[in-house]
Scaffold this motif. Structure first.
Motif, PDB file in Angstrom:
ATOM      1  N   GLY A  92       0.811  -1.208   0.000  1.00  0.00           N
ATOM      2  CA  GLY A  92       0.000   0.000   0.000  1.00  0.00           C
ATOM      3  C   GLY A  92       0.844   1.257   0.000  1.00  0.00           C
ATOM      4  O   GLY A  92       0.534   2.233  -0.690  1.00  0.00           O
ATOM      5  N   LEU A  93       1.937   1.262   0.770  1.00  0.00           N
ATOM      6  CA  LEU A  93       2.822   2.426   0.822  1.00  0.00           C
ATOM      7  C   LEU A  93       3.533   2.636  -0.510  1.00  0.00           C
ATOM      8  O   LEU A  93       3.668   3.772  -0.982  1.00  0.00           O
ATOM      9  N   ILE A  94       3.979   1.545  -1.127  1.00  0.00           N
ATOM     10  CA  ILE A  94       4.602   1.646  -2.451  1.00  0.00           C
ATOM     11  C   ILE A  94       3.575   2.145  -3.472  1.00  0.00           C
ATOM     12  O   ILE A  94       3.868   2.996  -4.322  1.00  0.00           O
ATOM     13  N   ASN A 145      -7.822  -8.221  -1.964  1.00  0.00           N
ATOM     14  CA  ASN A 145      -8.574  -7.517  -0.929  1.00  0.00           C
ATOM     15  C   ASN A 145      -8.340  -6.007  -1.049  1.00  0.00           C
ATOM     16  O   ASN A 145      -7.586  -5.563  -1.909  1.00  0.00           O
ATOM     17  N   ILE A 146      -8.983  -5.238  -0.165  1.00  0.00           N
ATOM     18  CA  ILE A 146      -8.917  -3.779  -0.258  1.00  0.00           C
ATOM     19  C   ILE A 146      -7.916  -3.155   0.718  1.00  0.00           C
ATOM     20  O   ILE A 146      -7.860  -1.933   0.837  1.00  0.00           O
ATOM     21  N   ASN A 147      -7.121  -3.966   1.405  1.00  0.00           N
ATOM     22  CA  ASN A 147      -6.221  -3.426   2.428  1.00  0.00           C
ATOM     23  C   ASN A 147      -5.214  -2.425   1.865  1.00  0.00           C
ATOM     24  O   ASN A 147      -5.033  -1.333   2.409  1.00  0.00           O
ATOM     25  N   ALA A 148      -4.545  -2.805   0.785  1.00  0.00           N
ATOM     26  CA  ALA A 148      -3.543  -1.913   0.195  1.00  0.00           C
ATOM     27  C   ALA A 148      -4.186  -0.641  -0.342  1.00  0.00           C
ATOM     28  O   ALA A 148      -3.628   0.460  -0.209  1.00  0.00           O
ATOM     29  N   SER A 149      -5.369  -0.775  -0.942  1.00  0.00           N
ATOM     30  CA  SER A 149      -6.039   0.407  -1.493  1.00  0.00           C
ATOM     31  C   SER A 149      -6.507   1.341  -0.374  1.00  0.00           C
ATOM     32  O   SER A 149      -6.495   2.566  -0.540  1.00  0.00           O
ATOM     33  N   VAL A 150      -6.906   0.783   0.770  1.00  0.00           N
ATOM     34  CA  VAL A 150      -7.289   1.622   1.910  1.00  0.00           C
ATOM     35  C   VAL A 150      -6.077   2.420   2.392  1.00  0.00           C
ATOM     36  O   VAL A 150      -6.175   3.617   2.695  1.00  0.00           O
ATOM     37  N   ILE A 151      -4.920   1.780   2.459  1.00  0.00           N
ATOM     38  CA  ILE A 151      -3.692   2.460   2.895  1.00  0.00           C
ATOM     39  C   ILE A 151      -3.321   3.573   1.925  1.00  0.00           C
ATOM     40  O   ILE A 151      -2.957   4.686   2.331  1.00  0.00           O
ATOM     41  N   MET A 152      -3.429   3.303   0.626  1.00  0.00           N
ATOM     42  CA  MET A 152      -3.145   4.334  -0.379  1.00  0.00           C
ATOM     43  C   MET A 152      -4.091   5.518  -0.235  1.00  0.00           C
ATOM     44  O   MET A 152      -3.683   6.683  -0.288  1.00  0.00           O
ATOM     45  N   HIS A 153      -5.353   5.200  -0.042  1.00  0.00           N
ATOM     46  CA  HIS A 153      -6.373   6.248   0.090  1.00  0.00           C
ATOM     47  C   HIS A 153      -6.129   7.072   1.353  1.00  0.00           C
ATOM     48  O   HIS A 153      -6.277   8.300   1.342  1.00  0.00           O
ATOM     49  N   MET A 154      -5.757   6.416   2.434  1.00  0.00           N
ATOM     50  CA  MET A 154      -5.448   7.136   3.670  1.00  0.00           C
ATOM     51  C   MET A 154      -4.262   8.075   3.480  1.00  0.00           C
ATOM     52  O   MET A 154      -4.277   9.218   3.938  1.00  0.00           O
ATOM     53  N   ALA A 155      -3.222   7.584   2.795  1.00  0.00           N
ATOM     54  CA  ALA A 155      -2.042   8.414   2.540  1.00  0.00           C
ATOM     55  C   ALA A 155      -2.407   9.634   1.706  1.00  0.00           C
ATOM     56  O   ALA A 155      -1.957  10.758   1.983  1.00  0.00           O
ATOM     57  N   LYS A 156      -3.231   9.433   0.688  1.00  0.00           N
ATOM     58  CA  LYS A 156      -3.674  10.547  -0.161  1.00  0.00           C
ATOM     59  C   LYS A 156      -4.462  11.570   0.645  1.00  0.00           C
ATOM     60  O   LYS A 156      -4.244  12.784   0.541  1.00  0.00           O
ATOM     61  N   ASN A 157      -5.388  11.094   1.492  1.00  0.00           N
ATOM     62  CA  ASN A 157      -6.211  12.013   2.276  1.00  0.00           C
ATOM     63  C   ASN A 157      -5.414  12.705   3.380  1.00  0.00           C
ATOM     64  O   ASN A 157      -5.729  13.837   3.761  1.00  0.00           O
ATOM     65  N   MET A 158      -4.391  12.034   3.904  1.00  0.00           N
ATOM     66  CA  MET A 158      -3.532  12.680   4.899  1.00  0.00           C
ATOM     67  C   MET A 158      -2.800  13.865   4.293  1.00  0.00           C
ATOM     68  O   MET A 158      -2.661  14.920   4.925  1.00  0.00           O
ATOM     69  N   LEU A 159      -2.321  13.699   3.068  1.00  0.00           N
ATOM     70  CA  LEU A 159      -1.659  14.804   2.384  1.00  0.00           C
ATOM     71  C   LEU A 159      -2.642  15.944   2.151  1.00  0.00           C
ATOM     72  O   LEU A 159      -2.328  17.115   2.399  1.00  0.00           O
ATOM     73  N   ALA A 160      -3.862  15.609   1.688  1.00  0.00           N
ATOM     74  CA  ALA A 160      -4.872  16.642   1.467  1.00  0.00           C
ATOM     75  C   ALA A 160      -5.251  17.333   2.773  1.00  0.00           C
ATOM     76  O   ALA A 160      -5.436  18.554   2.818  1.00  0.00           O
TER      77      ALA A 160
END
Length: 211
Positions: free
Chosen positions: A72-74, A189-204
């Protein structure tokens, strides 16, 4: 009968004026509708799982593994790079769009203390999980079984982008959705995509409320 103007002159009364900030009212209504809608979606999904109408694996609901966190981080790094490139291209193709428009998240720009913490949890934790569960979980999971990966990912991403209501945001989240669908395809599963989405929203969140 003594006029209000005469009383105002004697007692220094000031007329009370009422003004309604309809933008804030509409934002508040939107927040309520979002929470209510999210509640019913979660209830419907949990009910469907309990009645075995849909499987957890079909939704991509699994406990995260360490390799999925790294994935997810990558994926988040890949998304940030791809988003920048997509925005550069979109500026050339769609010059009429206000690409500097601030994203409307339905919250006041000045938040402090507990309100800031609640906004962080809402934007960076709750929203990413709900949106991933709905779009990359339920919708993509159902479409993928019938239409294949490319068409399913594209349809989900177009709907996801349109739901954000701003051209500049739509381009960004379309890229996020495509990469998230790829992560769902690779991991199941959606685990990696949730992490990506969280990272994007944290930046926003940092840009909108902290910086």
């Amino acid at each position: 009968m003594i006029s209000g103007g005469f009383l105002g002159a004697i007692f220094n009364f000031r007329p009370i004026t009422w003004s309604v900030n309809w933008a804030l009212v509409l934002n508040f209504v939107w927040q309520i509708l979002f929470f209510v809608g999210a509640f019913f979606v979660l209830y419907a999904i949990i009910s469907a799982i309990q009645k075995r109408r849909v499987k957890r694996t079909e939704l991509g609901l699994e406990l995260p593994r360490w390799n999925e966190i790294g994935f997810g981080l990558i994926g988040a790094i890949v998304y940030f790079i791809a988003s920048v490139l997509a925005m550069v291209l979109a500026r050339q193709v769609l010059p009429f769009v206000d690409w500097e428009q601030t994203q409307d998240v339905g919250l006041p720009s000045a938040l402090f203390g507990v309100n800031l913490l609640i906004a962080f949890l809402f934007i960076c934790v709750f929203v990413p999980f709900i949106e991933e569960l709905i779009f990359r979980g339920l919708i993509f999971g159902r479409l993928r079984a019938k239409l294949g990966f490319i068409l399913s990912a594209t349809l989900v991403s177009v709907v996801f982008a349109a739901a954000h209501g701003q051209w500049n945001v739509a381009v960004d989240v379309f890229v996020l959705s495509m990469i998230s669908c790829g992560a769902r395809e690779l991991t199941g599963n959606i685990n990696a995509s949730v992490i990506m989405h969280m990272a994007k929203n944290m930046l926003a969140f940092y840009i909108l409320f902290v910086a």
